[in-house]
Design a protein around this motif. Sequence first.
Motif, PDB file in Angstrom:
ATOM      1  N   LEU A  54       2.623 -35.819  70.308  1.00 32.27           N
ATOM      2  CA  LEU A  54       1.996 -37.239  71.046  1.00 32.27           C
ATOM      3  C   LEU A  54       2.151 -37.392  72.114  1.00 32.27           C
ATOM      4  O   LEU A  54       1.894 -38.385  72.451  1.00 32.27           O
ATOM      5  CB  LEU A  54       3.060 -37.959  70.200  1.00 32.27           C
ATOM      6  N   GLY A  55       2.985 -35.540  72.963  1.00 33.00           N
ATOM      7  CA  GLY A  55       3.760 -36.029  73.942  1.00 33.00           C
ATOM      8  C   GLY A  55       4.580 -36.548  74.590  1.00 33.00           C
ATOM      9  O   GLY A  55       4.997 -36.053  75.219  1.00 33.00           O
ATOM     10  N   TYR A  56       5.557 -36.382  73.734  1.00 33.53           N
ATOM     11  CA  TYR A  56       6.291 -36.722  74.405  1.00 33.53           C
ATOM     12  C   TYR A  56       7.768 -35.491  74.429  1.00 33.53           C
ATOM     13  O   TYR A  56       7.091 -34.431  73.821  1.00 33.53           O
ATOM     14  CB  TYR A  56       7.570 -37.011  72.916  1.00 33.53           C
ATOM     15  N   GLN A  57       8.320 -34.735  75.076  1.00 29.65           N
ATOM     16  CA  GLN A  57       9.572 -34.326  75.178  1.00 29.65           C
ATOM     17  C   GLN A  57      10.663 -34.055  74.251  1.00 29.65           C
ATOM     18  O   GLN A  57      11.264 -35.139  73.599  1.00 29.65           O
ATOM     19  CB  GLN A  57      10.008 -34.359  76.874  1.00 29.65           C
ATOM     20  N   VAL A  58      10.598 -33.363  73.315  1.00 30.22           N
ATOM     21  CA  VAL A  58      11.763 -33.359  72.777  1.00 30.22           C
ATOM     22  C   VAL A  58      13.602 -32.421  72.823  1.00 30.22           C
ATOM     23  O   VAL A  58      13.235 -31.213  73.590  1.00 30.22           O
ATOM     24  CB  VAL A  58      11.971 -33.695  71.201  1.00 30.22           C
ATOM     25  N   LYS A  59      14.837 -33.147  73.468  1.00 31.61           N
ATOM     26  CA  LYS A  59      15.910 -32.393  73.712  1.00 31.61           C
ATOM     27  C   LYS A  59      16.853 -32.691  72.560  1.00 31.61           C
ATOM     28  O   LYS A  59      16.715 -33.969  71.654  1.00 31.61           O
ATOM     29  CB  LYS A  59      16.441 -32.868  74.963  1.00 31.61           C
ATOM     30  N   ILE A  60      17.206 -31.470  71.822  1.00 28.68           N
ATOM     31  CA  ILE A  60      17.994 -31.578  70.744  1.00 28.68           C
ATOM     32  C   ILE A  60      19.293 -30.456  71.036  1.00 28.68           C
ATOM     33  O   ILE A  60      19.336 -29.353  70.996  1.00 28.68           O
ATOM     34  CB  ILE A  60      17.989 -30.480  69.040  1.00 28.68           C
ATOM     35  N   ASP A  61      20.260 -31.473  71.302  1.00 32.71           N
ATOM     36  CA  ASP A  61      22.049 -31.266  71.484  1.00 32.71           C
ATOM     37  C   ASP A  61      22.576 -30.963  70.265  1.00 32.71           C
ATOM     38  O   ASP A  61      22.839 -31.676  69.385  1.00 32.71           O
ATOM     39  CB  ASP A  61      22.334 -31.993  72.467  1.00 32.71           C
ATOM     40  N   SER A  62      23.262 -29.915  70.259  1.00 33.18           N
ATOM     41  CA  SER A  62      24.524 -29.094  68.958  1.00 33.18           C
ATOM     42  C   SER A  62      25.580 -30.038  69.952  1.00 33.18           C
ATOM     43  O   SER A  62      26.566 -29.378  70.549  1.00 33.18           O
ATOM     44  CB  SER A  62      24.391 -27.472  69.078  1.00 33.18           C
ATOM     45  N   LEU A  63      25.755 -30.463  69.020  1.00 36.68           N
ATOM     46  CA  LEU A  63      26.764 -31.722  69.069  1.00 36.68           C
ATOM     47  C   LEU A  63      27.921 -31.479  67.615  1.00 36.68           C
ATOM     48  O   LEU A  63      27.561 -32.180  66.257  1.00 36.68           O
ATOM     49  CB  LEU A  63      26.784 -32.936  68.947  1.00 36.68           C
ATOM     50  N   ALA A  64      29.174 -31.954  67.715  1.00 39.11           N
ATOM     51  CA  ALA A  64      30.216 -32.337  66.914  1.00 39.11           C
ATOM     52  C   ALA A  64      29.798 -33.719  66.223  1.00 39.11           C
ATOM     53  O   ALA A  64      29.612 -34.542  67.086  1.00 39.11           O
ATOM     54  CB  ALA A  64      31.607 -32.084  67.144  1.00 39.11           C
ATOM     55  N   VAL A  65      29.787 -34.150  64.630  1.00 37.10           N
ATOM     56  CA  VAL A  65      29.374 -34.972  64.109  1.00 37.10           C
ATOM     57  C   VAL A  65      30.539 -36.464  65.535  1.00 37.10           C
ATOM     58  O   VAL A  65      29.897 -36.931  65.475  1.00 37.10           O
ATOM     59  CB  VAL A  65      29.777 -35.283  63.045  1.00 37.10           C
ATOM     60  N   PRO A  66      31.728 -36.227  65.786  1.00 34.02           N
ATOM     61  CA  PRO A  66      32.422 -37.150  66.206  1.00 34.02           C
ATOM     62  C   PRO A  66      31.284 -37.312  67.310  1.00 34.02           C
ATOM     63  O   PRO A  66      31.288 -38.653  68.524  1.00 34.02           O
ATOM     64  CB  PRO A  66      33.828 -37.377  66.692  1.00 34.02           C
ATOM     65  N   ILE A  67      31.246 -36.521  68.189  1.00 34.42           N
ATOM     66  CA  ILE A  67      31.256 -36.674  69.566  1.00 34.42           C
ATOM     67  C   ILE A  67      29.208 -36.757  69.648  1.00 34.42           C
ATOM     68  O   ILE A  67      28.518 -37.981  70.065  1.00 34.42           O
ATOM     69  CB  ILE A  67      30.091 -35.376  70.581  1.00 34.42           C
ATOM     70  N   ILE A  68      28.369 -37.000  68.588  1.00 32.74           N
ATOM     71  CA  ILE A  68      27.640 -37.035  68.297  1.00 32.74           C
ATOM     72  C   ILE A  68      27.114 -38.699  68.076  1.00 32.74           C
ATOM     73  O   ILE A  68      26.689 -40.162  68.386  1.00 32.74           O
ATOM     74  CB  ILE A  68      26.513 -36.835  67.071  1.00 32.74           C
ATOM     75  N   TYR A  69      27.809 -39.599  66.990  1.00 32.62           N
ATOM     76  CA  TYR A  69      28.463 -40.788  67.082  1.00 32.62           C
ATOM     77  C   TYR A  69      28.490 -41.860  68.333  1.00 32.62           C
ATOM     78  O   TYR A  69      28.530 -43.124  68.897  1.00 32.62           O
ATOM     79  CB  TYR A  69      29.801 -41.403  66.181  1.00 32.62           C
ATOM     80  N   GLY A  70      29.450 -40.893  69.408  1.00 32.73           N
ATOM     81  CA  GLY A  70      30.173 -41.128  71.048  1.00 32.73           C
ATOM     82  C   GLY A  70      28.414 -41.392  71.432  1.00 32.73           C
ATOM     83  O   GLY A  70      28.644 -42.495  72.293  1.00 32.73           O
ATOM     84  N   GLY A  71      27.902 -40.427  71.273  1.00 36.35           N
ATOM     85  CA  GLY A  71      27.123 -40.311  72.149  1.00 36.35           C
ATOM     86  C   GLY A  71      25.711 -41.448  71.873  1.00 36.35           C
ATOM     87  O   GLY A  71      25.384 -41.383  72.649  1.00 36.35           O
ATOM     88  N   LEU A  72      25.384 -41.564  70.828  1.00 35.59           N
ATOM     89  CA  LEU A  72      24.623 -42.291  70.329  1.00 35.59           C
ATOM     90  C   LEU A  72      25.038 -43.695  70.929  1.00 35.59           C
ATOM     91  O   LEU A  72      24.558 -45.240  71.509  1.00 35.59           O
ATOM     92  CB  LEU A  72      24.413 -43.503  68.528  1.00 35.59           C
ATOM     93  N   LYS A  73      26.233 -44.755  70.730  1.00 35.79           N
ATOM     94  CA  LYS A  73      27.314 -45.650  71.316  1.00 35.79           C
ATOM     95  C   LYS A  73      26.728 -45.732  73.405  1.00 35.79           C
ATOM     96  O   LYS A  73      26.715 -46.220  73.851  1.00 35.79           O
ATOM     97  CB  LYS A  73      29.170 -45.459  70.904  1.00 35.79           C
TER      98      LYS A  73
END
Length: 307
Positions: A54-73
Amino acid sequence: MHKIATAVFALALTTTAAQAADPDAQCSAVKLADPGWSDIASTNAVARLLLEGLGYQVKIDSLAVPIIYGGLKDGRVDAFLGNWMPAQQGFHDKFIANGDVQRLSRNLEGTEFTLAVPDYVWNAGVKDFADLQKHADQFDKKLYGIGSGAPANLSLKEIIDKNEFDLGQWKLVESSEQAMLAQVDRAVKKQKFIAFLGWTPHPMNVKLKMHYLTGGEKWFGSKGEVFTLTRKGYSQACPNAAKVLANLSFTLDMENAIMAEVVDKKISFDEAAKAWVKQHPERLQGWLSGVTTKADGNALEAVKAKL
């Protein structure tokens, strides 16, 4: 006075233009996270295929689950497709219940996630958490988990710390998913007793003759669900990209097929996801319902052109 008014008007135009550009700058790259789990690598690969089509760039980071939740926050992660429930109830209570992180949609149901044992261990009588201590020496008093900080590991630690099922003297061995499964393979070849975290969907359910233990429902639930989460306000800031993510739903058979393709053919998750979608193009209609390309074009045509 005229000069002042002109200057104010020019400033307003500049501010309006900057504000109009903000959504594009914020939304052109979609930031996803992967805790190192094969199932999330599969679903992320499908999301990447659609979004890039659809024309977006996608960046996927490998992170531990607690870091993912902190990153979302904190807004450093846009979306996470791996909110396994009820295994992640603690993270739900800490981040989702108070609105710091938003639940977008359910993307999978019918999951299992708890301790498992090989068939020969099951046949020897280990069918419930309460049976583990009866064979403590054969297990070397060890439970094999996944990466440090994973919610399922925290549940096992709680069981040990509270001496549930008389497991207070046992040890949790934490490692990556791949390292844990390599340990299981070694044990199976020698017919040694081993108890490890198992879940479906995952190729282990096809590759291994294994059974899930009963008795751990208080910590792991019985049948579970997986939800897609986003950072707060993402749906309002990036409605089109968020709509794609909200539309994404999967099946156990689909995820198992993609993961098995990766294992059997030694190909990437992106390649396996693309091959699956090419074989099942009918799924695109639902995934792209109400969606356009980033440039407001026909979404279905754009993604099909990328297959």
